[in-house]
Write an enzyme that holds these catalytic residues in place. Sequence first.
Site, mmCIF file in Angstrom:
data_model
loop_
_atom_site.group_PDB
_atom_site.id
_atom_site.type_symbol
_atom_site.label_atom_id
_atom_site.label_comp_id
_atom_site.label_asym_id
_atom_site.label_seq_id
_atom_site.Cartn_x
_atom_site.Cartn_y
_atom_site.Cartn_z
ATOM 1 N N SER A 222 16.414 3.741 101.231
ATOM 2 C CA SER A 222 16.461 2.723 101.798
ATOM 3 C C SER A 222 15.513 1.419 101.285
ATOM 4 O O SER A 222 15.161 1.785 100.065
ATOM 5 C CB SER A 222 15.768 2.829 103.170
ATOM 6 O OG SER A 222 14.290 3.204 103.102
ATOM 7 N N LYS A 223 15.439 0.384 101.847
ATOM 8 C CA LYS A 223 14.504 -0.791 101.233
ATOM 9 C C LYS A 223 13.008 -0.332 100.625
ATOM 10 O O LYS A 223 12.536 -0.676 99.771
ATOM 11 C CB LYS A 223 14.443 -1.783 102.195
ATOM 12 C CG LYS A 223 15.435 -3.057 101.898
ATOM 13 C CD LYS A 223 14.881 -3.861 100.982
ATOM 14 C CE LYS A 223 16.022 -5.060 100.514
ATOM 15 N NZ LYS A 223 16.319 -4.875 99.217
ATOM 16 N N ARG A 224 12.772 0.548 101.434
ATOM 17 C CA ARG A 224 11.456 1.205 100.960
ATOM 18 C C ARG A 224 11.131 1.678 99.675
ATOM 19 O O ARG A 224 10.237 1.792 98.919
ATOM 20 C CB ARG A 224 10.826 2.351 101.930
ATOM 21 C CG ARG A 224 10.402 1.828 103.362
ATOM 22 C CD ARG A 224 9.893 3.096 104.052
ATOM 23 N NE ARG A 224 11.213 4.046 104.183
ATOM 24 C CZ ARG A 224 11.086 5.343 103.786
ATOM 25 N NH1 ARG A 224 10.056 5.846 103.117
ATOM 26 N NH2 ARG A 224 12.038 6.400 103.744
ATOM 27 N N GLY A 226 12.817 0.363 96.956
ATOM 28 C CA GLY A 226 13.008 -0.618 96.083
ATOM 29 C C GLY A 226 14.350 -1.284 96.307
ATOM 30 O O GLY A 226 14.885 -1.126 97.465
#
Length: 445
Positions: A222-224, A226
């Site tokens: 996920s976005k977490r 990167g």
Amino acid sequence: MTEKSDKVRVRFAPSPTGALHIGGGHTALFNWLWARHCGGKFILRIEDTDLERSTKEYEQTIMSCMVWLGLDWDEGPDIGGNYGPYRQSDRLDIYRDYAEKLVNEGKAYKDGSAIIFKVEPGQDISFKDIVYGQIDVMSDGLREKDSDKLKDIVIIKSDGMPTYNYAVVIDDHLMNITHVIRGEDHISNTPKQILLYRALGWEVPEFAHLPMILGRDKKKLSKRHGATSIYEYRDMGYMPDSMFNFLALLGWSAGDDKEIFTRPQAAEWFELSRVTRKAAVFDFDKLNHINQEHLKALDPLVRLSMVKPFWIEAGLDVDSHDDKYLADSLTLMAGRGQTAKEMAEFSDYFVSFEPVKARWNAEGIDREKLKPFFADLFSHEWKAEILEQAARDWVSSQEGAKMKDYAMPLRFALTGMKVSPGVFEVAEILGRDECRRRLEFYGMI
Ligand code: GLU
């Protein structure tokens, strides 16, 4: 039908509700690999039935991202084909006709303006997935949440739009799709789709679900973790060849000794049956390593075209040099920098003296000791080996002198950096005049 056959037809069916993400790019790539391996066809179908969230811009970005990755399609909304239209919003009549047929046959019923498919109990809707193996499901398992009642399947919503599980069956059948290759999050949808194939009297295609992609912490990517969209990687200086290579290795391997490869090689070696069901971990170190290997192997002018935009972005005047000079500089850099962006940063001194000055001010330099050395150096032919030999001779003629006492100031004056390719090779590429200019600026000659 997992064996090689030019009858193979696979599709990538993105919903244009966002950019092309790692997961989507991965799915597209595995479909492409299977089509190209078999000499079959790769179809792009746009699943835009969510009218509110779908946009033409996203459709365009997805397509240009696929082009960037090198995933060309044989049929699609932009190029047409014998099985179109390839955009679901252009196929609404088809979905309605088959839904009416199911209603007429008593297999579906109307509820207001919606059409609902009846799920009958006691049906075995097990299937054998090429990657995940046997998956046993009975229709009795398709229950309403917290209830004994079987959950019927909405096929046309009250707004007239088809649902995903229904439209996908109609399209995959009418487009003659032989293998449905998609993310494992769709395994749970597959039995419902099988019920619809049966009700319509159609042959069920092969299914190959692809493993989930996890971050290094083993949580779903996920976005977490990167950047998640493919274009962000392009903008960071990763090359399409490397992204392709890296994505291909998420859940598949061609053997230990085959880690760096080209698209045609991957297509030749790819086997659906060798895709693993174990979740694949997105490992940045590996991506960097792969990118570095591809950067090294590139043709110098192609490498230049990858790096140039990052020099320009950094405000360096690339136009004051010819391409041969710039490409030669990068050839000397080969192996340094894991991305085109990093390579541009590490080599800025070839393009301009300004960043060198910004990095180094020659503080504490013993100019008087260096001047005779440089005077000697400039009396030689400006070739790396000759300069290096001259420097060695000079050092051995000086009591207690070490090569680094001379080579380091030279490196700083030319590059403003502590590490660089061989400093005499850098000097040769920069040329005698430019080296003189830089050393003069620092008062070293
Ligand atoms: N539009 C669906 C998605 O993006 C396609 C799934 C499928 O390949 O069946 O998830």
